[in-house]
Design a protein around this motif. Structure first.
Motif, PDB file in Angstrom:
ATOM      1  N   THR A 206       0.951  -1.280  -0.004  1.00 43.40           N
ATOM      2  CA  THR A 206      -0.050   0.070  -0.027  1.00 43.40           C
ATOM      3  C   THR A 206       0.766   1.316  -0.020  1.00 43.40           C
ATOM      4  O   THR A 206       0.560   2.127  -0.762  1.00 43.40           O
ATOM      5  CB  THR A 206      -0.805   0.107   1.108  1.00 43.40           C
ATOM      6  N   LEU A 207       1.811   1.173   0.886  1.00 42.90           N
ATOM      7  CA  LEU A 207       2.682   2.385   0.958  1.00 42.90           C
ATOM      8  C   LEU A 207       3.607   2.582  -0.444  1.00 42.90           C
ATOM      9  O   LEU A 207       3.866   3.776  -0.867  1.00 42.90           O
ATOM     10  CB  LEU A 207       3.910   2.272   2.040  1.00 42.90           C
ATOM     11  N   ARG A 208       3.980   1.474  -0.917  1.00 44.00           N
ATOM     12  CA  ARG A 208       4.610   1.536  -2.369  1.00 44.00           C
ATOM     13  C   ARG A 208       3.758   2.048  -3.331  1.00 44.00           C
ATOM     14  O   ARG A 208       3.976   3.015  -4.302  1.00 44.00           O
ATOM     15  CB  ARG A 208       5.211   0.316  -2.799  1.00 44.00           C
ATOM     16  N   MET A 209       2.538   1.741  -3.301  1.00 43.13           N
ATOM     17  CA  MET A 209       1.485   2.182  -4.369  1.00 43.13           C
ATOM     18  C   MET A 209       1.449   3.797  -4.113  1.00 43.13           C
ATOM     19  O   MET A 209       1.264   4.520  -4.920  1.00 43.13           O
ATOM     20  CB  MET A 209      -0.093   1.728  -4.026  1.00 43.13           C
ATOM     21  N   PHE A 210       0.955   4.216  -2.866  1.00 49.48           N
ATOM     22  CA  PHE A 210       0.788   5.775  -2.743  1.00 49.48           C
ATOM     23  C   PHE A 210       2.241   6.368  -3.011  1.00 49.48           C
ATOM     24  O   PHE A 210       1.970   7.554  -3.003  1.00 49.48           O
ATOM     25  CB  PHE A 210       0.310   5.919  -1.271  1.00 49.48           C
ATOM     26  N   SER A 211       3.152   5.965  -3.287  1.00 50.50           N
ATOM     27  CA  SER A 211       4.609   6.530  -3.285  1.00 50.50           C
ATOM     28  C   SER A 211       4.582   6.661  -4.926  1.00 50.50           C
ATOM     29  O   SER A 211       5.537   7.628  -5.219  1.00 50.50           O
ATOM     30  CB  SER A 211       5.973   5.814  -2.913  1.00 50.50           C
ATOM     31  N   ILE A 212       3.920   6.236  -5.679  1.00 49.34           N
ATOM     32  CA  ILE A 212       4.132   6.293  -7.298  1.00 49.34           C
ATOM     33  C   ILE A 212       4.086   7.660  -7.619  1.00 49.34           C
ATOM     34  O   ILE A 212       5.116   7.996  -8.464  1.00 49.34           O
ATOM     35  CB  ILE A 212       3.053   5.222  -7.914  1.00 49.34           C
ATOM     36  N   PRO A 213       3.012   8.424  -7.251  1.00 46.66           N
ATOM     37  CA  PRO A 213       3.134   9.749  -7.762  1.00 46.66           C
ATOM     38  C   PRO A 213       4.468  10.535  -7.594  1.00 46.66           C
ATOM     39  O   PRO A 213       4.930  11.437  -8.596  1.00 46.66           O
ATOM     40  CB  PRO A 213       1.984  10.378  -7.235  1.00 46.66           C
ATOM     41  N   GLU A 214       4.932  10.537  -6.390  1.00 46.39           N
ATOM     42  CA  GLU A 214       6.164  11.291  -5.956  1.00 46.39           C
ATOM     43  C   GLU A 214       7.392  10.868  -6.711  1.00 46.39           C
ATOM     44  O   GLU A 214       7.932  11.785  -7.159  1.00 46.39           O
ATOM     45  CB  GLU A 214       6.236  11.419  -4.496  1.00 46.39           C
ATOM     46  N   ILE A 215       7.452   9.525  -6.849  1.00 50.55           N
ATOM     47  CA  ILE A 215       8.766   9.026  -7.475  1.00 50.55           C
ATOM     48  C   ILE A 215       8.669   9.368  -8.959  1.00 50.55           C
ATOM     49  O   ILE A 215       9.598   9.475  -9.442  1.00 50.55           O
ATOM     50  CB  ILE A 215       8.780   7.574  -7.062  1.00 50.55           C
ATOM     51  N   MET A 216       7.601   8.908  -9.644  1.00 53.74           N
ATOM     52  CA  MET A 216       7.342   8.976 -11.068  1.00 53.74           C
ATOM     53  C   MET A 216       7.782  10.597 -11.276  1.00 53.74           C
ATOM     54  O   MET A 216       8.383  10.725 -12.583  1.00 53.74           O
ATOM     55  CB  MET A 216       6.073   8.440 -11.318  1.00 53.74           C
ATOM     56  N   SER A 217       7.146  11.318 -10.463  1.00 58.80           N
ATOM     57  CA  SER A 217       7.158  12.875 -11.083  1.00 58.80           C
ATOM     58  C   SER A 217       8.689  13.146 -10.922  1.00 58.80           C
ATOM     59  O   SER A 217       9.070  14.219 -11.753  1.00 58.80           O
ATOM     60  CB  SER A 217       6.263  13.541 -10.003  1.00 58.80           C
ATOM     61  N   TRP A 218       9.222  12.710  -9.776  1.00 62.14           N
ATOM     62  CA  TRP A 218      10.731  13.120  -9.967  1.00 62.14           C
ATOM     63  C   TRP A 218      11.571  12.480 -11.089  1.00 62.14           C
ATOM     64  O   TRP A 218      12.447  13.032 -11.643  1.00 62.14           O
ATOM     65  CB  TRP A 218      11.414  12.269  -8.450  1.00 62.14           C
ATOM     66  N   TYR A 219      11.130  11.343 -11.279  1.00 63.75           N
ATOM     67  CA  TYR A 219      11.798  10.611 -12.639  1.00 63.75           C
ATOM     68  C   TYR A 219      11.621  11.575 -14.005  1.00 63.75           C
ATOM     69  O   TYR A 219      12.545  12.071 -14.695  1.00 63.75           O
ATOM     70  CB  TYR A 219      11.687   9.308 -13.179  1.00 63.75           C
ATOM     71  N   VAL A 220      10.576  11.940 -14.031  1.00 64.48           N
ATOM     72  CA  VAL A 220      10.128  12.810 -15.388  1.00 64.48           C
ATOM     73  C   VAL A 220      10.792  13.941 -14.985  1.00 64.48           C
ATOM     74  O   VAL A 220      11.348  14.716 -16.150  1.00 64.48           O
ATOM     75  CB  VAL A 220       8.530  13.091 -15.401  1.00 64.48           C
ATOM     76  N   ARG A 221      10.754  14.645 -13.801  1.00 58.31           N
ATOM     77  CA  ARG A 221      11.266  16.063 -13.764  1.00 58.31           C
ATOM     78  C   ARG A 221      12.754  16.240 -13.894  1.00 58.31           C
ATOM     79  O   ARG A 221      13.235  16.909 -14.680  1.00 58.31           O
ATOM     80  CB  ARG A 221      10.819  16.521 -12.477  1.00 58.31           C
ATOM     81  N   ARG A 222      13.460  15.198 -13.305  1.00 60.39           N
ATOM     82  CA  ARG A 222      14.886  15.321 -13.570  1.00 60.39           C
ATOM     83  C   ARG A 222      15.544  14.721 -14.682  1.00 60.39           C
ATOM     84  O   ARG A 222      16.321  15.413 -15.205  1.00 60.39           O
ATOM     85  CB  ARG A 222      15.586  14.413 -12.452  1.00 60.39           C
ATOM     86  N   PHE A 223      14.837  13.931 -15.350  1.00 60.77           N
ATOM     87  CA  PHE A 223      15.517  13.426 -16.718  1.00 60.77           C
ATOM     88  C   PHE A 223      15.071  14.257 -17.902  1.00 60.77           C
ATOM     89  O   PHE A 223      15.671  14.311 -18.666  1.00 60.77           O
ATOM     90  CB  PHE A 223      14.894  11.809 -17.104  1.00 60.77           C
ATOM     91  N   GLN A 224      13.754  14.982 -17.527  1.00 63.12           N
ATOM     92  CA  GLN A 224      13.642  15.953 -18.608  1.00 63.12           C
ATOM     93  C   GLN A 224      14.656  17.096 -18.387  1.00 63.12           C
ATOM     94  O   GLN A 224      15.261  17.497 -19.600  1.00 63.12           O
ATOM     95  CB  GLN A 224      12.293  16.737 -18.305  1.00 63.12           C
ATOM     96  N   GLU A 225      15.100  17.544 -17.443  1.00 61.91           N
ATOM     97  CA  GLU A 225      16.051  18.571 -17.244  1.00 61.91           C
ATOM     98  C   GLU A 225      17.501  18.248 -17.771  1.00 61.91           C
ATOM     99  O   GLU A 225      18.152  18.755 -18.557  1.00 61.91           O
ATOM    100  CB  GLU A 225      16.110  18.840 -15.741  1.00 61.91           C
ATOM    101  N   VAL A 226      17.701  16.857 -17.407  1.00 62.79           N
ATOM    102  CA  VAL A 226      18.944  16.415 -17.866  1.00 62.79           C
ATOM    103  C   VAL A 226      19.000  16.049 -19.478  1.00 62.79           C
ATOM    104  O   VAL A 226      20.047  16.424 -20.097  1.00 62.79           O
ATOM    105  CB  VAL A 226      19.168  14.912 -17.388  1.00 62.79           C
ATOM    106  N   LEU A 227      17.893  15.754 -19.892  1.00 64.98           N
ATOM    107  CA  LEU A 227      18.117  15.666 -21.396  1.00 64.98           C
ATOM    108  C   LEU A 227      17.940  16.897 -22.346  1.00 64.98           C
ATOM    109  O   LEU A 227      18.632  17.161 -22.929  1.00 64.98           O
ATOM    110  CB  LEU A 227      16.555  14.996 -22.084  1.00 64.98           C
ATOM    111  N   MET A 228      17.179  17.942 -21.520  1.00 66.04           N
ATOM    112  CA  MET A 228      17.192  19.389 -22.142  1.00 66.04           C
ATOM    113  C   MET A 228      18.443  20.101 -21.956  1.00 66.04           C
ATOM    114  O   MET A 228      18.670  20.928 -22.921  1.00 66.04           O
ATOM    115  CB  MET A 228      15.977  20.114 -21.627  1.00 66.04           C
TER     116      MET A 228
END
Length: 361
Positions: free
Chosen positions: A139-161
């Motif tokens: 259950t905790l892993r499930m609720f952590s998805i938005p925070e973790i996924m948004s970090w991956y998207v945010r940081r890798f977008q920055e790295v790529l751009m």
């Protein structure tokens, strides 16, 4: 907006029984309730006295129940992906892959369950959604998805751009998307996609204890108490607010100090399928929450305060490799996104006091 309510505790502490009693209590009080379960075992069916189906089914007045069936949900979501592909891509490639062929990979259950919670919360058909996961950890892993996924998207977008490749490709994003897709996007448009919007809304919901909240469930057994305190700290790490503690067949007075400042409620053993005593002993789940906030960013005093009950300073690790703070506690890792005035500032000091990690910048 519906309140999403879940219960965390050691296996055998009575989380499912308490979740059912909570759903019944809320429905009896006039709330429109949906009970969602990932427990496919016969135990849950025996507690309900009926079989939960793969779609919301009436159980009692104001109360519907549903068993989350991952394979079925995966097939449905795959068809949505194919529709989305045909909407944006000029030459769809997934049309010959069928959702009924797909198997559920490890980790998919949580993502599919979270998507179901989002869907039923947005339907506005329910006032409360009670979620009964197969374990507190999942259950905790499930609720952590938005925070973790948004970090991956945010940081890798920055790295790529910021990379040479990103800078070289940026001028070509618009003509390439025009040629391949049914839309014309620039490099900046890729930062504001529907997926990003869903992640942002998920983080916002989780940060509001009046929209998503948990209760700890424990017995008087020392191992159950220790597990509940551990899950309490884990919930804070993923941003899930814990409103209180429900003691199953135990005394609350002896545990008040262990779970301070949470309110404790004691529930009796259920006798002869009589749910009424359990329902009456449960707390009032509706109303404004007084739960301690998992994260406080004090810009004026240049401090970040993270509430981490259940852990001591030896179990907490603070690192800073980039513009964000990374906090490790137990098996959870959280990246704290700081406001512009504090982002990138070096840590000047940190201390662990009264279950709070206090970081000075």
């Amino acid at each position: 907006m519906a309140l999403i309510l879940t219960f965390l505790g050691k296996g055998g502490s009575g989380c499912s029984t308490v979740a059912i009693a909570a759903a019944k209590k809320l429905a009896a009080g006039g709330s429109r309730v949906l009970f969602l379960s990932q427990d496919a075992s016969p135990v849950l069916q025996k507690l309900w006295g009926t079989t939960l189906e793969g779609t919301p089914t009436d159980i009692e007045p104001n109360l519907k129940g549903m068993a989350l069936q991952s394979a079925q949900m995966l097939s449905k979501r795959w068809e949505d992906v194919k529709d989305l592909e045909s909407q944006y891509l000029r030459s769809p490639t997934l049309k010959n892959v069928y959702g009924q062929e797909l198997g559920v990979l490890p980790g998919m259950d949580g993502a599919l369950a979270l998507d179901a919670l989002r869907e039923y919360e947005e339907s506005k058909e329910y006032d409360v959604i009670v979620y009964d996961g197969d374990s507190a950890s999942s259950t905790l892993r499930m609720f952590s998805i938005p925070e973790i996924m948004s970090w991956y998207v945010r940081r890798f977008q920055e790295v790529l751009m910021e990379s040479d490749v990103g800078k070289t490709l940026a001028p070509f994003v618009q003509p390439i998307t025009s040629a391949v897709l049914n839309v014309s996007w620039s490099a900046d448009d890729l930062k504001d996609t529907p997926a990003n919007d869903i992640l942002k809304s998920g983080k916002a919901a989780l940060a509001d204890p009046n929209r998503v909240a948990a209760y700890l469930v424990t017995t008087g057994d020392p191992t159950a108490i220790a597990a509940s305190k551990y899950y309490w700290g884990g919930a804070q790490q993923v941003g899930l607010s814990v409103r209180g503690v429900i003691v199953n067949q135990g005394q609350t007075a002896s545990l008040a100090e262990e779970f301070d400042p949470l309110n404790l409620s004691s529930v009796p053993k259920m006798e002869s399928s009589n749910w009424q005593p359990l329902m009456e002993s449960l707390p009032q789940f509706l109303g404004d929450s007084q739960a301690p906030k998992p994260l406080i960013v004090d810009v004026a005093n240049r401090q970040v305060k993270v509430f981490l009950p259940g852990f001591d300073k030896k179990q907490v690790k603070l690192t800073q490799y980039g513009p964000e703070l990374t906090i490790e506690a137990g098996d959870q890792r959280r990246n704290v996104e700081l406001p512009p005035s504090l982002a990138g500032q070096s840590v000047k000091g940190a201390k662990f006091q009264n279950s709070y990690l206090i970081v000075s910048l």
